[in-house]
Design a protein around this motif. Sequence first.
Motif, PDB file in Angstrom:
ATOM      1  N   ARG A  55       0.072  43.949 -12.005  1.00  0.00           N
ATOM      2  CA  ARG A  55       1.520  44.069 -11.658  1.00  0.00           C
ATOM      3  C   ARG A  55       2.376  44.748 -12.805  1.00  0.00           C
ATOM      4  N   GLN A  56       1.579  45.052 -13.889  1.00  0.00           N
ATOM      5  CA  GLN A  56       2.404  45.628 -15.057  1.00  0.00           C
ATOM      6  C   GLN A  56       2.191  47.327 -15.043  1.00  0.00           C
ATOM      7  N   HIS A  57       1.223  47.656 -14.010  1.00  0.00           N
ATOM      8  CA  HIS A  57       0.958  49.150 -14.244  1.00  0.00           C
ATOM      9  C   HIS A  57       1.975  49.811 -13.236  1.00  0.00           C
ATOM     10  N   PRO A  58       2.414  50.861 -13.790  1.00  0.00           N
ATOM     11  CA  PRO A  58       3.708  51.930 -13.357  1.00  0.00           C
ATOM     12  C   PRO A  58       3.275  52.080 -11.967  1.00  0.00           C
ATOM     13  N   CYS A  90      -3.447  43.327  -1.552  1.00  0.00           N
ATOM     14  CA  CYS A  90      -2.017  42.784  -1.985  1.00  0.00           C
ATOM     15  C   CYS A  90      -1.304  42.113  -0.840  1.00  0.00           C
ATOM     16  N   PHE A  91      -0.505  41.063  -1.165  1.00  0.00           N
ATOM     17  CA  PHE A  91       0.186  40.407   0.217  1.00  0.00           C
ATOM     18  C   PHE A  91       1.728  40.092  -0.580  1.00  0.00           C
ATOM     19  N   VAL A 106       4.754  39.378  -5.104  1.00  0.00           N
ATOM     20  CA  VAL A 106       3.332  40.139  -4.523  1.00  0.00           C
ATOM     21  C   VAL A 106       2.260  39.411  -5.200  1.00  0.00           C
ATOM     22  N   LEU A 107       1.287  38.894  -4.335  1.00  0.00           N
ATOM     23  CA  LEU A 107      -0.119  38.218  -4.523  1.00  0.00           C
ATOM     24  C   LEU A 107      -1.057  39.424  -4.773  1.00  0.00           C
ATOM     25  N   VAL A 108      -1.801  39.508  -5.772  1.00  0.00           N
ATOM     26  CA  VAL A 108      -2.672  40.375  -5.863  1.00  0.00           C
ATOM     27  C   VAL A 108      -4.003  39.742  -6.206  1.00  0.00           C
ATOM     28  N   GLU A 109      -5.061  39.935  -5.114  1.00  0.00           N
ATOM     29  CA  GLU A 109      -6.196  39.117  -5.187  1.00  0.00           C
ATOM     30  C   GLU A 109      -7.641  40.251  -5.143  1.00  0.00           C
ATOM     31  N   ALA A 110      -8.500  39.823  -5.870  1.00  0.00           N
ATOM     32  CA  ALA A 110      -9.786  40.628  -5.974  1.00  0.00           C
ATOM     33  C   ALA A 110     -10.636  40.314  -4.762  1.00  0.00           C
TER      34      ALA A 110
END
Length: 239
Positions: free
Chosen positions: A119-122, A164-165, A139-143
């Motif tokens: 989430r912090q990546h530009p 991502c969702f 935004v949900l980020v799942e591995a």
Amino acid sequence: MSQTCQPIRVHSPHPLDPLSSEELTHAVEIIREQAQLDSRALFEQVRLREPEKSLVHKFVDGNNIEREAFAVILDRNADKVYEAVVRLNDATLQSYTWVPGVRVCTLAEENAEMQEVVRQHPDFIAGLKRRGIENIQQVLVEAFAVANLAEPDEKNLRHTRAHCFYVENPGDNTYARPVEGLVPVVDLNAMTVLRVEDTGVVPLPPDPGDYRADRLEVRPALAALNIVQPDGPDFKVDG
């Protein structure tokens, strides 16, 4: 190995009872201390190491029993997986063995950590903006495991191609609106973003996919249906 963890009084009504919460916590403390692990080491599992069957068969209620824990540990600093056996009665790390050539599953702790890193990546933030998403917290980020789809120079890494969702409102169907074409690739052990793949903007699904009764127009309740046997059943159960 130095030892400051104190033994706990072990009581179990049966040798095959699962580890209690106290025993689980104690086992982790013993392994962290005596194997000299820092907070980045993760535990894939901690469970009872079952005793020999002969001891189980001889067990009488009230007997003192030896309790042992078995654990699988991911040492992210060393990129190695270990198996450990702990004697809980005397707080001793009985064995701590490297198991080469294996990987553990993606763990909940690192999935949460990975999400915040992404989430912090530009590049990820820019990719979301191209899709009209301004609020990163929606935004949900799942591995998800890469398996054999890894690039040739990345096959030695323990990494993920995250999915991502878009979750517009709290309580929405989490997986109804995937963010297509935006794939963060993350080294899970180093917890760094290797790259953010963007294959082009795909419109978000318009339907939130929420099928809860309080958010839908539902049909009227069905009429009552009663099935009764006023004289009882025509059979008997013996045993």
